[in-house]
Design an enzyme around this catalytic site. Structure first.
Site, short mmCIF file in Angstrom:
data_model
loop_
_atom_site.label_atom_id
_atom_site.label_comp_id
_atom_site.label_asym_id
_atom_site.label_seq_id
_atom_site.Cartn_x
_atom_site.Cartn_y
_atom_site.Cartn_z
N TRP A 191 0.84 -1.20 0.06
CA TRP A 191 0.01 0.11 -0.03
C TRP A 191 0.94 1.21 -0.14
O TRP A 191 2.07 0.90 0.08
CB TRP A 191 -0.80 0.05 1.39
CG TRP A 191 -2.36 0.59 0.79
CD1 TRP A 191 -2.75 1.87 1.31
CD2 TRP A 191 -3.41 -0.18 0.19
NE1 TRP A 191 -3.96 2.17 0.84
CE2 TRP A 191 -4.10 0.91 0.05
CE3 TRP A 191 -3.61 -1.29 -0.11
CZ2 TRP A 191 -5.71 0.72 -0.25
CZ3 TRP A 191 -4.79 -1.54 -0.84
CH2 TRP A 191 -6.03 -0.86 -1.01
N ASP A 192 0.25 2.51 -0.06
CA ASP A 192 1.16 3.64 -0.02
C ASP A 192 2.00 3.80 1.31
O ASP A 192 2.78 4.66 1.43
CB ASP A 192 0.57 4.84 -0.29
CG ASP A 192 -0.70 5.21 0.33
OD1 ASP A 192 -1.02 4.59 1.23
OD2 ASP A 192 -1.38 6.15 -0.11
N TRP A 193 1.46 2.98 2.27
CA TRP A 193 2.20 3.12 3.64
C TRP A 193 2.88 1.88 3.90
O TRP A 193 3.43 1.73 5.14
CB TRP A 193 1.27 3.58 4.76
CG TRP A 193 0.12 3.17 4.71
CD1 TRP A 193 -1.21 3.81 4.22
CD2 TRP A 193 -0.54 1.73 5.01
NE1 TRP A 193 -2.29 2.92 4.10
CE2 TRP A 193 -1.94 1.64 4.62
CE3 TRP A 193 0.17 0.46 5.26
CZ2 TRP A 193 -2.49 0.50 4.68
CZ3 TRP A 193 -0.49 -0.67 5.39
CH2 TRP A 193 -2.05 -0.36 4.94
N ASN A 460 -13.89 0.81 1.25
CA ASN A 460 -13.19 1.98 1.40
C ASN A 460 -13.00 2.81 -0.20
O ASN A 460 -12.38 2.08 -1.00
CB ASN A 460 -11.97 1.88 2.12
CG ASN A 460 -10.82 3.17 1.69
OD1 ASN A 460 -11.17 4.15 2.43
ND2 ASN A 460 -9.73 3.08 0.95
N GLU A 461 -13.84 3.97 -0.13
CA GLU A 461 -13.44 4.83 -1.59
C GLU A 461 -13.97 4.17 -2.76
O GLU A 461 -13.44 4.65 -4.06
CB GLU A 461 -11.80 5.12 -1.43
CG GLU A 461 -11.44 5.97 -0.31
CD GLU A 461 -10.11 6.54 -0.52
OE1 GLU A 461 -9.35 6.46 -1.17
OE2 GLU A 461 -9.55 7.40 0.52
N GLU A 558 -11.40 10.77 6.69
CA GLU A 558 -9.83 10.64 6.58
C GLU A 558 -9.42 12.03 6.33
O GLU A 558 -9.96 12.75 5.34
CB GLU A 558 -9.77 9.71 5.46
CG GLU A 558 -9.84 8.24 5.65
CD GLU A 558 -9.36 7.48 4.66
OE1 GLU A 558 -8.53 7.87 3.66
OE2 GLU A 558 -9.56 6.31 4.18
#
Ligand code: NAG
Ligand code: NAG
Ligand code: NAG
Ligand code: NAG
Ligand code: NAG
Ligand code: NAG
Ligand code: NAG
Ligand code: NAG
Ligand code: NAG
Length: 896
Positions: A191-193, A460-461, A558
């Protein structure tokens, strides 16, 4: 046997109950072509943990191991265990092998016979193995297939018809493709993190159960506000037996209350369905006077009562017990019509509550490590200390452990629970949907009864992704839209409502427009609208220290900014100092968010003079500065949302009732949005959240025309009268105030109020701070709230200009003394400064522990702070190892 006798026997465990052979512990694991064979394995566990424990690989979190260990994900692994079974055990009518979690694709073999397979990490698998077991030694094998390969194969099959995007994550993630094709933690492919570690393994408990008659599989209890005097406790008891035999016996429910136990016994006589399952419903009315209501953090005690359900079969030879704890509360999500749009806020026990909170990503990238109670507890206790009353369990992770939900119920932290679908389109083949139904059934039955569970969200999203064409679905919109409705509405929502008797609170996505999205065929024209539902807001381009550019939504679920974890944390993943530079290849490798490191640099420039890269403290200073920027930006944004709770603007925006910042925790050491890093160290944001989420705060808005509005905000359930708001002006060159103005104000319960407005330049220059244009660079505002000389809110401050443009006198800050003041490991730290000092930051380099405050402003020459040490240590050792710094520390700006 008389009823009384049976109960006595029952509680002294003399009656026969469901028998368990625990299969946790030592197993053997081999690669399926024996490249690696007969290694010791630990269950619950996973292949990365096992390979590390066997010394085959090093620490997966070290260096570039996230890309260097990619060979592991392409192999297939087999777990083995021998188990001894007694004749008494095998004599029972029903014998099941139960896996609480299999990650993800496996075949299960008992004594050479295939007994079943798994294809969903979030399902509990129960296999009838009676006919395959022998008295004596039995061999159990679990053959796992590479999830990366299975995902690819499923993608290829699906693509013969049409492709389900996105096919691969951005290159910066160093991740794997097609995770949306499989029911596995979506962020396990990166993921981006976070890194990509697509684990396989038996990640939760495994055991064999045996019983003669029936077992209680789930108890789903729901508290209903019946009338002014009564709660109704609705209890659905799901019972099972393999042979679909008539269930005839007695169910007893036992609820502890303040006064006495309330017990209800019913006779059961029913036939299980084709799945071997039967559901029995019991309703109990409970006088409200017998129990205390359960309240979220900050509103009263989160009282839980013991609740036992016991089944005893007809000849009293078999019993099954489920114990739980429940709280009495009513939760509503209010979406009522306004002139423009709809409200979107939570009410608990009829009290509208501003949700202060954060988003949780998986506790660990390795799911078995996410079960660690110590880790869960550290995070939740920290959140609780920050006045948090809601945590969103984000849809790209896992449904967390029972312990997580038990503890949030105990701590009064409400849960916004996403179903595990995030940032992608998803398949809707029959087999996929069938798999999802199993998941929804298991997870909703497991989680719904927890008092903390407030709302379930479909994904989510994905509503936004579909509407805004993130994944090039526009050309074939109707197909993807049809899939969207099929998955989240026809499948997930329907099943969720069936289990919860239409009482559960469900929203389709986050962000969503809620009811408005529902009325637009579940995908709103503008899912990010500020007039409906929730929003996710990120912007890394504009100046984050300017309150005016933040939206004013109904609920911000968020928002956030990145920062870097501390040097001490970096040194657990590299031993090369150069790697800790923002400009290093390594830091670039760990930054998955495209252009993230550039954004970090740009963010700082809005506010600070950043030290030269040639300065020998540059890396340390840069890390510290990113933490200031993150903490300060999230503070400003959060206080903005809180200040909007009571008012509606002309454009219809306002009545903001939630602020959940992104993100609480981390899964490795990397640049990320977290407030607590992977090692458990608190970033400055974590410390600041204790203040910006405090029940009463004083804050400000500096408008574009330099009009300064001061706001007093209270989340308390009753008004506070006769508060003294002190608005102090300091010149940067002195700890003596230039001016103190005291206001006396009353703040209504649950409200935000503009209590004073200044023309900044006029006011400051009239106080002698300088000319109309220089006054704001020489002086700043310091805000505090007291009642009868006692502080009722954390102090706050307003910088009328960017700090880099302000005329700040350099301070010299030092620690004067550290002394132990309690056997519990609390130390007092005395700090002094010769000038006003900014973002004073303490770090304990060696001894783990937290400070009572950190990253604070010093406007007085002396201050004390407390350190809660988690390890044995001494005054002298802490004096040597605790460091202190501040914004304009000379060492960052001189070259010696
Ligand atoms: C189980 O027992 C069999 C027979 O004794 C033995 O061959 C096998 O290696 C054992 N397997 C494990 C995992 O201990
Ligand atoms: C369970 O049933 C078996 C036979 O079906 C019997 O031998 C055994 O005693 C029973 N166990 C108990 C605890 O009643
Ligand atoms: C192919 O996709 C269509 C929707 O576009 C669906 O109706 C059909 O069932 C799919 N066929 C197969 C074989 O998956
Ligand atoms: C009351 O109920 C609790 C939990 O439901 C149970 O543990 C306890 O034994 C009961 N006490 C009595 C006296 O029955
Ligand atoms: C759980 O986490 C704690 C804190 O990080 C650690 O000390 C402990 O070893 C972990 N326990 C297990 C079983 O991994
Ligand atoms: C630390 O660095 C040295 C060389 O600088 C290297 O040999 C060693 O393997 C590194 N430590 C680890 C754990 O990788
Ligand atoms: C507030 O102050 C007024 C005037 O001093 C006083 O009459 C009143 O009792 C005070 N109220 C409270 C709740 O302290
Ligand atoms: C900056 O502050 C110093 C005193 O600390 C003062 O002498 C000077 O005039 C200030 N500069 C401006 C431009 O106001
Ligand atoms: C302002 O209020 C504070 C807190 O109650 C008090 O200590 C201080 O003396 C007051 N100052 C003035 C000028 O009234």
């Amino acid at each position: 046997m008389s009823k009384l006798l049976c109960i006595i026997i029952l509680y002294s465990n003399l009656c026969a109950s469901t028998k368990i052979v625990n299969l946790n512990g030592e197993w053997i694991v081999s690669e399926d072509t024996n490249q690696y064979k007969n290694m010791k394995a630990t269950v619950p566990g996973g292949i990365y943990s096992d390979l590390m424990n066997n010394g085959i690989i090093g620490d997966i979190f070290y260096g570039n191991n996230d890309v260097e260990l990619k060979w592991i994900q392409n192999l297939n692994w087999v777990y083995y265990k021998n188990v001894s079974i007694s004749s008494e055990f095998l004599n029972q009518e029903n014998v099941n092998l139960i896996f609480e979690g299999l990650d993800t694709f496996s075949s299960i073999i008992v004594n050479g016979n295939k007994v079943g397979s798994s294809e969903n990490m979030f399902v509990q698998y129960i296999f009838d193995i009676k006919k395959y077991l022998n008295v004596g030694i039995n061999e159990i094998e679990v053959h796992f297939s590479s999830p990366v390969k299975v995902a690819k194969k499923l993608h290829e099959e699906q693509s013969k018809n049409y492709t389900i995007p996105p096919t691969c994550p951005p290159l910066e993630y160093n991740g794997e493709c097609h995770v949306n094709m499989i029911r596995k933690m979506q962020s396990s492919f990166a993921w981006d993190w976070g890194p990509s570690f697509p684990s396989v393994g038996i990640w939760k408990n495994v055991y064999i159960e045996a019983y003669n008659d029936s077992v209680i599989r789930y108890v789903v209890s729901d508290v209903i506000d019946k009338d002014t005097d009564h709660w109704t406790l609705n209890v659905d008891i799901y019972m099972a037996n393999n042979n679909k035999n008539q269930v005839t016996g007695r169910l007893k429910v036992d609820l502890e209350t303040n006064l006495m136990n309330i017990t209800k016994i019913i006779e059961v006589n029913g036939k299980p369905d084709e799945n071997g399952e039967i559901m029995i419903t019991i309703d109990m009315d409970i006088l409200k006077g017998y129990v205390n209501s359960w309240w979220p953090n900050g509103y009263g005690a989160s009282k839980l009562y013991n609740f036992d359900v016991t089944y005893v079969n007809e000849d009293k030879s078999d019993i099954s017990i489920k114990k739980s704890r429940i709280g009495f509360r009513k939760i509503e999500l209010v979406q009522e019509k306004l002139d423009l749009g709809l409200t979107f806020y939570f009410k608990v026990n009829d009290v509208p509550i501003f949700m202060k909170g954060t988003n949780e990503i998986p506790i660990d990238i390795l799911p078995e490590k996410g079960q660690n109670k110590t880790r869960v507890k550290q995070l939740l206790i920290a959140a609780h200390a920050s006045h948090i009353n809601m945590i969103r369990v984000w849809g790209g992770g896992v449904y967390e452990s029972d312990y997580f939900y038990e503890l949030t119920s105990e701590l009064g932290i409400l849960i916004w629970q996403d179903f595990m679908f995030a940032c992608a389109m998803y398949p809707t083949t029959d087999s996929y949907l069938k798999n999802v139904v199993e998941e929804v059934r298991h997870q909703v039955r497991r989680l719904y009864s927890h008092s903390s569970l407030a709302v379930f969200s479909g994904n989510n999203e994905n509503e936004g992704a579909l509407r805004q064409n993130w994944y090039n679905t526009a050309q074939n919109y109707s197909t993807y839209h049809e899939d969207y409705v099929k998955l989240y509405i026809t499948t997930i929502k329907s099943e969720f409502l069936r289990i919860t008797h239409n009482r559960g609170i469900f929203i389709t996505s986050s962000p969503t427009n809620g009811k408005k999205s529902d009325s637009e065929n579940y995908v709103a024209e503008n899912p990010g609208s500020s007039l409906y539902g929730d929003v996710h807001f990120y912007n890394y381009i504009l100046n984050p220290f300017n309150t005016n550019f933040y939206p004013t939504p109904r609920f911000s679920s968020e928002y956030g900014y990145q920062s870097l974890p501390s040097l001490q944390s970096w040194f657990t993943v590299t031993n090369n100092t150069e790697d800790t530079s923002i400009n290093s290849i390594f830091m670039n490798h760990r930054q998955h968010h495209p252009l993230g490191n550039l954004e970090l640099k740009a963010l700082l420039l809005y506010f600070f003079d950043v030290p030269e890269e040639s300065n020998k403290y540059f890396n340390e200073a840069f890390i510290y500065y990113t933490q200031i920027a993150q903490a300060f930006a999230v503070k400003i944004e959060t206080e903005h949302y809180r200040s909007c709770r009571s008012s509606l603007e002309e454009n219809g925006e306002g009545y903001t009732m939630g602020a959940l910042y992104w993100q609480l925790n981390d899964v490795w050491v990397a640049p990320s949005w977290s407030s607590i890093d992977y090692l458990g160290r608190w970033k400055m944001l974590q410390y600041h959240s204790m203040e910006f989420f405090a029940p009463v705060i004083v804050t400000s808005r500096l408008k574009v025309d330099r009009i300064l509005e001061i706001y007093l905000i209270s989340d308390l359930p009753s008004p506070l009268m006769n508060l003294t708001i002190s608005i102090t002006v300091y010149n940067w060159n002195s700890c003596q105030p230039v001016n103190v103005e005291n206001l006396t104000k009353t703040i209504e319960s649950g409200s935000s109020q503009n209590i004073k407005t200044y023309n900044t330049d006029d006011y400051l220059s009239a106080l002698g701070c300088g000319t109309l244009s220089s006054a704001r660079t020489n002086c700043f505002f310091y805000l505090s709230v007291t009642k009868n000389e006692v502080k009722v809110s954390p102090d706050n401050f307003v910088f009328p200009d960017a700090l880099k443009d302000s005329n700040i006198t350099t301070a010299h800050v030092k620690i004067d003394d550290i002394r132990k003041i309690s056997d519990a490991g609390v130390f007092i730290i005395e700090i002094s400064t010769d000038q006003i000092a900014l973002f004073v930051w303490l770090e304990s380099l060696d001894i783990r522990g937290n400070f009572s405050e950190n990253g604070f402003l010093m406007v007085q020459p002396k201050r004390v702070v407390f350190f809660n040490s988690e390890e044995q240590t001494s005054n002298d050792y802490l004096l040597k190892t605790i460091t202190i710094t501040h914004l304009l520390n000379q060492k960052y700006f001189t070259n010696e």
